[in-house]
Design an enzyme around this catalytic site. Structure first.
Site, short mmCIF file in Angstrom:
data_model
loop_
_atom_site.label_atom_id
_atom_site.label_comp_id
_atom_site.label_asym_id
_atom_site.label_seq_id
_atom_site.Cartn_x
_atom_site.Cartn_y
_atom_site.Cartn_z
N THR A 107 -6.75 70.92 42.60
CA THR A 107 -5.68 70.88 43.62
C THR A 107 -6.24 71.06 45.03
O THR A 107 -5.56 70.76 46.01
CB THR A 107 -4.68 72.02 43.38
OG1 THR A 107 -5.37 73.27 43.56
CG2 THR A 107 -4.09 71.96 41.97
N ARG A 141 -11.60 77.79 45.85
CA ARG A 141 -10.80 76.58 45.97
C ARG A 141 -10.71 75.92 44.60
O ARG A 141 -11.73 75.58 44.01
CB ARG A 141 -11.50 75.67 46.98
CG ARG A 141 -10.64 74.56 47.50
CD ARG A 141 -11.38 73.86 48.61
NE ARG A 141 -12.48 73.05 48.11
CZ ARG A 141 -12.91 71.96 48.71
NH1 ARG A 141 -12.35 71.56 49.84
NH2 ARG A 141 -13.91 71.26 48.22
N ASP A 155 -22.89 77.65 46.33
CA ASP A 155 -23.91 77.30 45.34
C ASP A 155 -25.30 77.26 45.97
O ASP A 155 -26.28 77.67 45.36
CB ASP A 155 -23.59 75.94 44.70
CG ASP A 155 -22.44 76.04 43.71
OD1 ASP A 155 -22.11 77.17 43.29
OD2 ASP A 155 -21.87 74.99 43.37
N ASP A 184 -22.17 72.26 48.59
CA ASP A 184 -21.39 73.47 48.29
C ASP A 184 -22.16 74.69 48.80
O ASP A 184 -23.21 75.05 48.27
CB ASP A 184 -21.16 73.59 46.77
CG ASP A 184 -20.19 74.71 46.45
OD1 ASP A 184 -19.16 74.44 45.84
OD2 ASP A 184 -20.47 75.88 46.84
O1 LIG Z 1 -11.34 74.53 53.61
P1 LIG Z 1 -11.27 74.50 52.13
O2 LIG Z 1 -10.89 73.15 51.58
O3 LIG Z 1 -10.43 75.62 51.56
O4 LIG Z 1 -12.76 74.70 51.58
C1 LIG Z 1 -13.62 75.63 52.10
C2 LIG Z 1 -13.87 76.74 51.12
O5 LIG Z 1 -14.63 76.24 50.00
C3 LIG Z 1 -15.79 77.04 49.83
O6 LIG Z 1 -15.56 78.11 48.97
P2 LIG Z 1 -15.51 77.90 47.39
O7 LIG Z 1 -14.12 77.65 46.93
O8 LIG Z 1 -16.54 76.90 46.96
O9 LIG Z 1 -15.88 79.33 46.85
P3 LIG Z 1 -17.32 80.04 46.84
O10 LIG Z 1 -17.54 80.53 48.23
O11 LIG Z 1 -17.13 81.13 45.86
O12 LIG Z 1 -18.34 79.03 46.40
C4 LIG Z 1 -16.06 77.52 51.24
O13 LIG Z 1 -16.95 78.60 51.28
C5 LIG Z 1 -14.69 77.80 51.77
O14 LIG Z 1 -14.22 79.10 51.44
O1 LIG Z 2 -18.18 70.55 51.75
C1 LIG Z 2 -17.70 71.59 51.29
C2 LIG Z 2 -16.32 71.80 51.14
C3 LIG Z 2 -15.87 72.97 50.63
N1 LIG Z 2 -16.77 73.92 50.28
C4 LIG Z 2 -18.10 73.74 50.40
O2 LIG Z 2 -18.89 74.64 50.07
N2 LIG Z 2 -18.54 72.58 50.91
MG LIG Z 3 -18.40 77.13 46.66
#
Ligand SMILES: O=P(O)(O)OC[C@H]1O[C@H](OP(=O)(O)OP(=O)(O)O)[C@H](O)[C@@H]1O
Ligand SMILES: O=c1cc[nH]c(=O)[nH]1
Ligand SMILES: [Mg+2]
Length: 212
Positions: free
Chosen positions: A111, A107, A206, A203
């Site tokens: 944006t 994400r 993370d 997150d």
């Molecule tokens: O519903 P949304 O607003 O799209 O957010 C949710 C997304 O955000 C996080 O991923 P992230 O982008 O942090 O990637 P990661 O899993 O690599 O940390 C999570 O694991 C989802 O995939």
């Molecule tokens: O709360 C949130 C939203 C998006 N992605 C995450 O990992 N946590």
């Molecule tokens: Mg993430």
């Protein structure tokens, strides 16, 4: 709860208890990962509850009999990278024969839109029930994009399984993919101005991988 969201909240006490530990900021990566795996297994158990069964003739060491086996489509598990990987092994614990597809999305922090960077799927997605797994359903952008990608590759039977959701995200998936059942362990209160779920758990990626 929230107006007419189409979502099944898995309120099994074990799931809710483990989720509470995951939410706590003191919980470290090791325990967080283990709990996510356990919850994925428990949620998978509930989600597969209504899979159809058929009769099969077998022979035990004692006698012939009619027994049950799962009928219908085979299963595929599709984690959304990275954080969805934390739910994969729990699902494979209960559906060990499942094929696994990977969808890479992150994400964009400004944006909040999903950016695609990877997609590798089994060749027979059209013939499988695909369970898409990601711990977080926030704006819904990532899950919705993953479901769209899978449909573009021919998928016809899809289920979305997330741990924590915001009403905003459920609404988006309901609107863009009304055919896809959504299962979560919690629908939280709202999103903050950075798009994080409140209270949420931070997150997820993370916390799983220790990249805070
Ligand atoms: O519903 P949304 O607003 O799209 O957010 C949710 C997304 O955000 C996080 O991923 P992230 O982008 O942090 O990637 P990661 O899993 O690599 O940390 C999570 O694991 C989802 O995939
Ligand atoms: O709360 C949130 C939203 C998006 N992605 C995450 O990992 N946590
Ligand atoms: Mg993430």
């Amino acid at each position: 709860m929230n107006e007419n969201l189409k979502v099944t909240v898995i309120d099994h006490p074990l799931v809710q208890h483990k989720l509470t530990i995951m939410r706590r900021k003191e919980t470290g990566s090791n325990e967080f990962r283990q709990l996510l795996r356990e919850i994925a297994m428990l949620m998978g158990y509930e989600i597969t509850r209504n899979f159809p069964l058929e009769d099969v003739e077998i022979e035990t060491p004692v006698a012939k009999c009619t027994a049950k086996r799962i009928a219908g489509k085979k299963v595929g598990i599709v984690p959304i990278l990275r954080a969805g990987l934390g739910m994969l092994d729990g699902m494979l614990d209960i559906v060990p024969a499942a094929r696994v597809g990977h969808i890479g999305l992150y994400r964009d922090p400004k944006t909040l839109k999903p950016v695609e960077y990877y997609c590798k799927l089994p060749s027979d997605v059209a013939d499988r029930t695909l369970i898409v797994v990601d711990p977080m359903l926030a704006t819904g952008g990532s899950s919705s994009a993953a479901l769209t990608m899978l449909k573009e590759h021919g998928a016809k039977s899809l289920i979305l399984m997330c741990l924590v959701s915001a009403p905003e995200g459920v609404r988006v998936v309901n609107k863009e993919h009304p055919d896809v059942p959504v299962y979560v362990a919690a629908v939280d209160d709202h999103l903050n101005d950075k798009g994080y779920i409140v209270p949420g758990l931070g997150d997820a990626g993370d916390r799983i991988f220790g990249t805070l």
